[in-house]
Design an enzyme around this catalytic site. Structure first.
Site: not given
Ligand SMILES: O=c1ccn([C@@H]2O[C@H](COP(=O)(O)OP(=O)(O)O[C@H]3O[C@H](CO)[C@@H](O)[C@H](O)[C@H]3O)[C@@H](O)[C@H]2O)c(=O)[nH]1
Ligand SMILES: [Mn+2]
Length: 850
Positions: A27, A164, A188, A326
């Site tokens: 990222d 994310k 992750d 999530d």
């Protein structure tokens, strides 16, 4: 290096590599990460065959070389040493580049991909980068390697990137054009695969002939390689892993927790459950139908503007706008009718890094609890959106997490108010002699015992449990509280990335299980202040009880027992924190600024509460003295404040000194009863009465008695009707016997407390002819009168208290019955639950043997 290990460990899964594609989402878009990935690609040509040939576990090279013992077999040893050497070389190269902070020009020539960084400005401002590093190339032995793709989505300062979730969605789109595998595993960057069979295991669930078609995702627990034996920060969340999530599994499936999770691609894209549709599995190894498009086209999929006016982040992919993307994504999948599976194999499938400082832990929990709370109040709230769509058990499971943050309020209350009240002597809980105490004791003892046993059963230690309770307290009183405040006050949601940098010092203290404070933050300050507050209250209480006489002390302890237990437990729990505040000298201790702040705040709060609170409450343990104060000057509260300290002390002295002097008559009345009292002319007669007990009456009626007061000549002076208690006075205009007649109209015997006395005024003092003495005598007389007054009031209050005590006793007997019946019902329910659970597990076990 961490990322390299993660990538290599998933590339090395024991699964046909031509069907695997590994994507790294970077990222920040750093060329250092890209460099590391090129090195990993090279090393994988050696590492994968090595793993395959010797079936090594785990397949993260760092973890493997850290734990493996050099093999005894000659050939294996040779290979081991070769691979290890290559690995060390790679590690050095990567560390060099990282230390330099840039990839040198000659290294850049190694791969054309570096050209992408020519237009790069910063981690928050760069174009999309897609590089296919391995496209099913061959390893050393001629076997295929998985695909390996580097992706950095486009980031621009004026485009919100959705953390994310945004990264994942870009990844989902890009991968759909490159490999388009039907199952997506998401790990992750700080985790690695610890078992090479995991892919096959997970696929078993999806391919199950009976139930497989309902399953949207298979979630593995988050396990950590760096938890210490007694886990100072409760990092492993054992009970959650070993109990809670299994429970959720039985009710429709666990939450999606962001990592270690296999998803079906179509479901992540928004597909709803339909009983009839079954998934078709391709049997051939080729993905011929994968559209072949150019890298430029995939870059477009990872651009900032691609999602504008699309359903991405709403109905497609991971959801935006929530710090726990999530959980909310998993919830919406459940609401679309899908189930999930929790798989918790004995050997951990994934291992990650848990927080190693208190601040990290608290920050992480703040983010989680805030996110969960936002879900609770969002459109997707399990409380209403989920109703009718998912199993009630699962709703409760979700709520358990969504209510984390609101739970800070009661916890805060119980960790502050009882302690302050202990210091002050205001009982909030029933006395140990009253039956009311039992339900409280039952709750406190049974919950702690249950929690403790559960923790041990999940493999924890006793110290670990204490640590867990401490962190539980800290999380609730800081992280959750701040999350709640942030949500109410509407501050922005920030995805603070958990720090993964390791300071050797910090690491060493972590391994010694010392709490790491080090930094001064609002979260640690809150925690320190609260624990100081408890200490101050506890010490204050200790001092106070030492100064009391034996009898008062006994009563004090009896009435305040729940407070003492609570406050003492908090103090014991906080011991490591006091050490960190005052004793420790290392860098991980609480910074001096925080110490000063917390001590000051704690003292301030307790002193303010101790003194100011005095005049606003009449609940005090020294109820009578304070009520007397209130009674004497109900209107002039400001004046009272001034007098307060002195008077309170005086009252206490008087109280203890005069207890024996107060006289009154206690008698049982059947029908009628009269008393006479001799009063001198001009004196003031004060009297009071309280019905303290009604025999036989099961419920306490407020009927009371009648009282008629008559003068010496038979004239009626005052009368009271149906009163349970009252007090009054009159001036005697005639000298002689005054009659007080009580009438009991109820069918029961009543016990009445009656008190009467008359006082003289100074003008009755005949010998006070001398003008010099008069003022003094006047004063003395007034003082005497005041003293009587006090005694009188005190007596009345005592009688009232007795009455209350008797009523309470009766009530508590009834409450006890109720509590017993309720506990019996609770126990019954628990037994039933255990039975159901056992049955469920039996069924599940039966099912998983398919
Ligand atoms: O803007 C961002 C922020 C984070 N990440 C990635 O998100 C992952 C998780 O971040 P981390 O800082 O490790 O957060 P944790 O507190 O460890 O995350 C837990 O909690 C998160 C929110 O519930 C989940 O998304 C994670 O999967 C779960 O491990 C990491 O791989 C990051 O690289 C991004 O890609 N972009
Ligand atoms: Mn993490």
């Amino acid at each position: 290096m961490m990322v390299v290990s993660t990538v290599l460990s998933v590339m090395a899964y024991d699964y046909p590599p031509e069907k695997l594609a590994v994507y790294l989402s970077d990222d920040g878009g750093s060329e250092l990460t890209f460099y590391a990935l090129t090195q990993a690609a090279m090393f994988s040509k050696k590492w994968l065959p090595y793993c395959r040939n010797y079936k090594v576990e785990p397949r993260s090279p760092i973890a493997y070389f850290r734990s493996a013992t050099p093999p005894s077999n000659m050939k294996h040893e040779q290979d081991y040493n070769d691979v290890k050497k290559l690995f060390e070389e790679m590690k050095n190269r990567i560390e060099n580049v990282t230390n330099n902070g840039r990839v040198s020009d000659d290294l850049r020539l190694e791969h054309k991909g570096y050209g992408e960084w020519d237009s790069y400005t910063s981690p928050r401002d760069h174009a999309a980068i897609v590089q296919i590093l391995l496209d099913h190339n061959e390893d050393e032995e001629g076997h295929s390697l998985p695909k390996l793709v580097y992706l950095a989505r486009e980031k621009r300062p004026h485009h919100f990137h959705n953390f994310k979730a945004g990264a994942m969605n870009a990844l989902i789109r890009v991968s759909s054009k490159i490999s388009n595998g039907p199952i997506i595993l998401n790990v992750d960057c700080d985790m690695y695969s610890n078992t090479s069979d995991t892919v096959r295991d997970a696929l078993c669930f999806f391919m199950d002939e009976e139930k497989g078609h309902e399953i949207a995702f298979v979630q593995y627990p988050q396990c950590f390689e760096n938890v210490t034996k007694n886990e100072v920060y409760g990092g492993s969340m054992r009970v959650l892993r070993e109990v809670d999530f299994h429970g959720l599994d039985g009710n429709g499936g666990p939450l999606y927790v962001g990592t270690g999770c296999f998803h079906r691609r179509d479901i992540l894209l928004g597909k709803s459950f339909d009983e009839k549709s079954r998934f078709e599995w391709k049997t051939d190894n080729e993905h011929d139908d994968t559209p072949r498009i150019t890298i430029e086209e995939t870059k477009n999929l990872a651009s900032c503007t691609f999602e504008i006016d699309t359903e991405w982040g709403k109905e497609m992919g991971l959801k935006y706008g929530c710090p726990v993307e999530d959980v909310i994504t998993g919830l919406s999948i459940h609401c679309r009718g899908w189930k999930s599976v929790f798989h918790n194999p004995k050997r951990e499938a994934f291992l990650g890094m848990s927080a190693i400082t208190l601040d990290q832990t608290l920050v992480q929990h703040k983010r989680w609890s805030e996110g969960d709370l936002l879900i609770l109040i969002s459109k997707y709230s399990p409380a209403w959106y989920g109703l009718g769509k998912i199993n009630p058990g699962l709703i409760m499971g979700y709520l358990m997490y969504c209510l984390w943050s609101p739970s800070s309020v009661p916890t805060l209350y119980y960790s502050i108010v009882p302690s302050l009240c202990l210091l002050k002597g205001v009982p909030l809980f029933p006395s140990v002699t009253s039956g009311w105490c039992l339900p409280f004791a039952y709750i406190i003892i049974s919950i702690s015992a249950f929690d403790y046993l559960e923790f041990l059963r999940c493999g924890g230690t006793t110290r670990g449990w204490c640590n867990d309770r401490r962190i539980w307290l800290y999380r609730r009183t800081s992280s959750y509280l701040f999350a709640l405040l942030d949500t109410i006050l509407g501050s922005d949601l920030s995805f603070v990335i958990s720090s993964k940098v390791m300071d050797n010092d910090v690491q060493a203290r972590y391994e010694k299980e010392m709490m790491e404070f080090g930094v001064s933050s609002p979260l640690t300050t809150t925690v320190a202040t609260l624990s100081m507050l408890n200490l101050v209250c506890f010490l204050g209480f200790g001092m106070k009880s030492v100064l009391m006489d034996a009898k008062t002390r006994r009563v004090y302890y009896e009435t305040m027992v729940v407070h003492v237990v609570l406050c003492a437990a908090l103090v014991v729990l906080n011991l490591p924190l006091y050490l960190a505040l005052f004793v420790r000298k290392d860098k991980g201790k609480i910074p001096n600024s925080v110490t000063v702040k917390s001590v000051f705040l704690a003292l301030f709060i307790s002193i303010v509460f101790y003194f100011v609170g005095n005049f606003t409450t009449d609940l005090s343990f020294f109820r009578s003295s304070i009520t007397i104060l209130n009674f004497q000057s109900p209107l002039c509260s400001i004046q009272m404040r001034k007098l307060s300290m002195a008077t309170a002390v005086a009252m206490m002295v008087l109280l203890t000194a005069n207890i024996g002097l107060v006289v009154g008559i206690r008698f049982v009345i059947d029908r009628e009863e009269c008393f006479s009292h001799k009063a001198e002319y001009g004196s003031t007669v004060r009297f009071s009465f309280v019905v303290i007990k009604v025999e036989g009456a099961w419920h306490y009626n407020e009927d009371g008695v009648d009282l008629v007061v008559k003068g010496p000549k038979g004239e009626q002076i005052q009368d009271f009707r149906d009163k349970t208690s009252d007090k009054s006075d009159f001036v005697a205009h005639n000298e002689g016997l005054y009659k007080f007649c009580f009438t009991n109209k109820s069918p029961y015997h009543e016990t009445i407390d009656f008190d009467v006395h008359s006082s003289h005024f100074y003008n009755d003092v005949e010998h006070a002819k001398d003008d010099h003495f008069k003022p003094i005598l006047e004063q003395i007389s007034k003082l005497e009168d005041a003293l009587y007054n006090i005694q009188f009031e005190q007596h009345w209050l005592e009688a009232e208290t007795d009455r209350q005590a008797l009523i309470n006793e009766g009530m508590s007997r009834r409450a006890m019955h109720k509590a017993l019946v309720e506990s019996a019902a609770l126990i019954g329910a628990s037994v039933l639950q255990v039975y159901l659970l056992i049955r469920l597990f039996e069924r599940k076990l039966g099912m998983s043997r398919v």
